[in-house]
Design an enzyme around this catalytic site. Sequence first.
Site, PDB file in Angstrom:
ATOM      1  N   CYS A   8     -11.836 -34.330  32.360  1.00  0.00           N
ATOM      2  CA  CYS A   8     -10.224 -33.720  31.351  1.00  0.00           C
ATOM      3  C   CYS A   8      -9.189 -33.758  32.540  1.00  0.00           C
ATOM      4  O   CYS A   8     -10.530 -34.472  33.502  1.00  0.00           O
ATOM      5  CB  CYS A   8     -10.604 -32.237  30.561  1.00  0.00           C
ATOM      6  N   ARG A  14     -10.355 -27.858  29.223  1.00  0.00           N
ATOM      7  CA  ARG A  14     -11.235 -27.935  28.799  1.00  0.00           C
ATOM      8  C   ARG A  14     -12.139 -28.608  28.991  1.00  0.00           C
ATOM      9  O   ARG A  14     -13.381 -28.569  28.173  1.00  0.00           O
ATOM     10  CB  ARG A  14     -10.524 -29.722  27.549  1.00  0.00           C
ATOM     11  N   ASP A 123      -4.390 -29.955  25.300  1.00  0.00           N
ATOM     12  CA  ASP A 123      -4.875 -29.752  26.100  1.00  0.00           C
ATOM     13  C   ASP A 123      -4.083 -28.222  26.043  1.00  0.00           C
ATOM     14  O   ASP A 123      -2.703 -27.374  26.456  1.00  0.00           O
ATOM     15  CB  ASP A 123      -3.857 -29.960  27.645  1.00  0.00           C
TER      16      ASP A 123
END
Length: 151
Positions: A8, A14, A123
């Site tokens: 990410c 994440r 996110d």
Amino acid sequence: MVKILFVCHGNICRSTMAQYVLQDMVEKSCISEQFYIDSAATSYEEIGNGVHHGTRGKLKREGIYCGDHRARHMELSDYDNFDYIIGMDTANIRNLNRFYNNDPEGKIYKLLQFAGESGDIADPWYTGNFDVTYDDVVRGCEGLLKQLNNE
């Protein structure tokens, strides 16, 4: 051994969540020796920083240990060292394709592809909703394991 790299933007929310969720799944299935699971960032912004407190808190509530993870940047050698390089969103995929020369071996995927979806993992750095991110990560990881079991 199947080697999986989750990626990410910063490697504190994440991708780290996906790494530890999948690790927990394979440990509970008694197949952890068949996997090497790691995570990395597309940016340099968070390198060396620990897991975001929201991710750490959500994983703790789910009974998942995330250790002393420190954010790292993806490396060119990761392309040769991993079988699956899995981004969390469209921007990650674009950055991965640029970094890894348009994925000549077909190793780059978006996590929710494994759940039969085309969307992005939101996110939580921006949304603040670690529960939604966790649910999406779990669906993606379950789909990934299902696909790997069928290969």
